[in-house]
Design a protein around this motif. Structure first.
Motif, PDB file in Angstrom:
ATOM      1  N   UNK A 120      -7.122  71.034 -25.487  1.00 38.24           N
ATOM      2  CA  UNK A 120      -7.169  72.496 -25.385  1.00 38.24           C
ATOM      3  C   UNK A 120      -6.549  72.983 -24.082  1.00 38.24           C
ATOM      4  N   UNK A 121      -5.671  73.960 -24.232  1.00 38.52           N
ATOM      5  CA  UNK A 121      -4.894  74.512 -23.111  1.00 38.52           C
ATOM      6  C   UNK A 121      -5.727  75.390 -22.179  1.00 38.52           C
ATOM      7  N   UNK A 122      -6.636  76.186 -22.756  1.00 37.30           N
ATOM      8  CA  UNK A 122      -7.400  77.148 -21.939  1.00 37.30           C
ATOM      9  C   UNK A 122      -8.557  76.387 -21.287  1.00 37.30           C
ATOM     10  N   UNK A 123      -8.528  76.228 -19.941  1.00 37.66           N
ATOM     11  CA  UNK A 123      -9.496  75.331 -19.315  1.00 37.66           C
ATOM     12  C   UNK A 123     -10.959  75.726 -19.574  1.00 37.66           C
ATOM     13  N   UNK A 124     -11.240  77.043 -19.508  1.00 40.85           N
ATOM     14  CA  UNK A 124     -12.643  77.474 -19.688  1.00 40.85           C
ATOM     15  C   UNK A 124     -13.152  77.075 -21.071  1.00 40.85           C
ATOM     16  N   UNK A 125     -12.264  77.215 -22.066  1.00 37.83           N
ATOM     17  CA  UNK A 125     -12.636  76.864 -23.451  1.00 37.83           C
ATOM     18  C   UNK A 125     -12.877  75.364 -23.570  1.00 37.83           C
ATOM     19  N   UNK A 126     -11.938  74.604 -22.977  1.00 33.45           N
ATOM     20  CA  UNK A 126     -12.036  73.145 -23.047  1.00 33.45           C
ATOM     21  C   UNK A 126     -13.355  72.706 -22.425  1.00 33.45           C
ATOM     22  N   UNK A 127     -13.704  73.285 -21.266  1.00 32.23           N
ATOM     23  CA  UNK A 127     -14.925  72.850 -20.586  1.00 32.23           C
ATOM     24  C   UNK A 127     -16.163  73.255 -21.370  1.00 32.23           C
ATOM     25  N   UNK A 128     -16.139  74.459 -21.959  1.00 28.93           N
ATOM     26  CA  UNK A 128     -17.301  74.910 -22.743  1.00 28.93           C
ATOM     27  C   UNK A 128     -17.494  74.013 -23.970  1.00 28.93           C
ATOM     28  N   UNK A 129     -16.396  73.663 -24.618  1.00 28.75           N
ATOM     29  CA  UNK A 129     -16.492  72.805 -25.813  1.00 28.75           C
ATOM     30  C   UNK A 129     -16.971  71.406 -25.415  1.00 28.75           C
ATOM     31  N   UNK A 130     -16.449  70.916 -24.284  1.00 25.67           N
ATOM     32  CA  UNK A 130     -16.875  69.582 -23.811  1.00 25.67           C
ATOM     33  C   UNK A 130     -18.372  69.587 -23.511  1.00 25.67           C
ATOM     34  N   UNK A 131     -18.854  70.645 -22.874  1.00 25.89           N
ATOM     35  CA  UNK A 131     -20.296  70.733 -22.537  1.00 25.89           C
ATOM     36  C   UNK A 131     -21.119  70.759 -23.815  1.00 25.89           C
ATOM     37  N   UNK A 132     -20.669  71.561 -24.789  1.00 27.99           N
ATOM     38  CA  UNK A 132     -21.445  71.718 -26.027  1.00 27.99           C
ATOM     39  C   UNK A 132     -21.544  70.406 -26.809  1.00 27.99           C
ATOM     40  N   UNK A 133     -20.494  69.603 -26.749  1.00 33.02           N
ATOM     41  CA  UNK A 133     -20.490  68.378 -27.555  1.00 33.02           C
ATOM     42  C   UNK A 133     -20.732  67.122 -26.707  1.00 33.02           C
ATOM     43  N   UNK A 134     -21.274  67.329 -25.494  1.00 35.10           N
ATOM     44  CA  UNK A 134     -21.438  66.210 -24.553  1.00 35.10           C
ATOM     45  C   UNK A 134     -22.359  65.118 -25.102  1.00 35.10           C
ATOM     46  N   UNK A 135     -23.264  65.483 -26.023  1.00 38.02           N
ATOM     47  CA  UNK A 135     -24.201  64.456 -26.517  1.00 38.02           C
ATOM     48  C   UNK A 135     -23.553  63.496 -27.516  1.00 38.02           C
ATOM     49  N   UNK A 136     -22.314  63.742 -27.895  1.00 33.86           N
ATOM     50  CA  UNK A 136     -21.634  62.839 -28.848  1.00 33.86           C
ATOM     51  C   UNK A 136     -20.661  61.934 -28.064  1.00 33.86           C
ATOM     52  N   UNK A 137     -21.022  60.670 -27.902  1.00 35.04           N
ATOM     53  CA  UNK A 137     -20.187  59.798 -27.058  1.00 35.04           C
ATOM     54  C   UNK A 137     -18.797  59.541 -27.627  1.00 35.04           C
ATOM     55  N   UNK A 138     -18.611  59.779 -28.912  1.00 34.58           N
ATOM     56  CA  UNK A 138     -17.287  59.538 -29.519  1.00 34.58           C
ATOM     57  C   UNK A 138     -16.348  60.742 -29.384  1.00 34.58           C
ATOM     58  N   UNK A 139     -16.840  61.841 -28.757  1.00 37.56           N
ATOM     59  CA  UNK A 139     -15.989  63.044 -28.627  1.00 37.56           C
ATOM     60  C   UNK A 139     -15.443  63.148 -27.202  1.00 37.56           C
ATOM     61  N   UNK A 140     -14.152  63.409 -27.119  1.00 39.28           N
ATOM     62  CA  UNK A 140     -13.538  63.631 -25.805  1.00 39.28           C
ATOM     63  C   UNK A 140     -12.718  64.918 -25.871  1.00 39.28           C
ATOM     64  N   UNK A 141     -12.883  65.756 -24.869  1.00 44.26           N
ATOM     65  CA  UNK A 141     -12.077  66.989 -24.810  1.00 44.26           C
ATOM     66  C   UNK A 141     -11.137  66.848 -23.616  1.00 44.26           C
ATOM     67  N   UNK A 142      -9.857  67.068 -23.868  1.00 40.28           N
ATOM     68  CA  UNK A 142      -8.867  66.937 -22.798  1.00 40.28           C
ATOM     69  C   UNK A 142      -8.271  68.316 -22.521  1.00 40.28           C
TER      70      UNK A 142
END
Ligand SMILES: C[S@@+](CC[C@H](N)C(=O)[O-])C[C@H]1O[C@@H](n2cnc3c(N)ncnc32)[C@H](O)[C@@H]1O
Length: 223
Positions: A120-142
């Motif tokens: 995701x290009x928009x940093x705030x969005x990327x960080x919010x999505x990463x925080x929301x899905x942090x409990x899933x170890x197979x998910x990575x947001x770049x």
């Protein structure tokens, strides 16, 4: 003499009209802003920790980035079911422009334990999505430009019209430079507004898909 076909057709239409009206109403009720589809989206979003809806201007619009809007779960269901697009246990799934992360939710809801990458290009969005899905170890947001960050092991890339034609061309070329197993590569492009860079390039094969929506979609694979 056989009856003229036109009155017969008109009569048939009259008989069928109540049903098609009901169908039109049902379709409108499903898709309306406060209708069944948004409700369905909300219920599924909440299972994964937060609403992913809304439509927002993109702060990077000048660089060819399109607005921020999540695809409906029903569209993802339809696309995969009606076109028989399998997800294999060893696929690395990538959402190119993951926005608020609904596609990642959908993969998780299907029980995918694959590596899932959201770019995701928009940093705030990327960080919010990463925080929301942090409990899933197979998910990575770049965060950052997806085209510069394509994971070389990616096999299935999803796009919901993330960027303009210039960026699609860069994406196309970068894929072939970077992907380790091109024979396994599939690009699922929903609202495929910029297919020409793939259509006019003999290195690619483009197959149009059933979407059940006004927006087209295509499955793109190396030729
Ligand atoms: C229409 S939204 C789709 C969101 C998500 N894929 C979905 O279907 O629910 C498109 C997203 O692509 C992102 N985007 C646009 N250009 C990008 C780029 N070059 N790199 C990464 N993300 C990009 C936008 O910021 C936006 O969040």
């Amino acid at each position: 003499m056989p009856p003229h076909p036109l009155p017969l057709l008109t009569r048939l239409r009259q008989v069928l009209r109540p049903r098609s009206r009901a169908e039109a109403l049902w379709s409108r009720a499903r898709k309306a802003r406060f209708g069944l589809r948004p409700l369905h989206n909300l219920v599924h979003d909440l299972r994964f920790g937060g609403w992913c809806g809304g439509r927002f201007e993109n702060p990077f619009a000048r660089q060819g980035a399109h607005h921020i809007q999540s695809v409906d779960y029903a569209v993802l269901d339809h696309l995969h079911r009606e076109n028989q697009i399998p997800i294999h246990a060893d696929d690395l799934l990538v959402d190119v422009g993951c926005g608020r992360g609904r596609v990642l939710n959908w993969w998780l809801a299907r029980g995918c334990s694959n590596r899932l990458v959201g770019l995701e290009l928009v940093p705030e969005l990327a960080h919010a999505t990463a925080r929301r899905l942090a409990r899933f170890p197979n998910v990575e947001i770049v965060p950052g430009d997806a085209i510069e960050n394509l994971p070389p092991d990616g096999t299935l890339f999803f796009l919901y019209n993330p960027f303009d034609g210039t960026a699609v061309r860069r994406f196309r070329d970068r894929l072939l430079e970077r992907i380790r197993a091109p024979r396994r590569l599939r690009v699922l492009y929903f609202n495929s507004r910029f297919l020409d860079p793939f259509r006019t390039d003999p290195r690619w094969r483009v197959q149009m898909l059933r979407t059940g929506e006004p927006e087209p979609a295509a499955l793109i694979t190396p030729a």
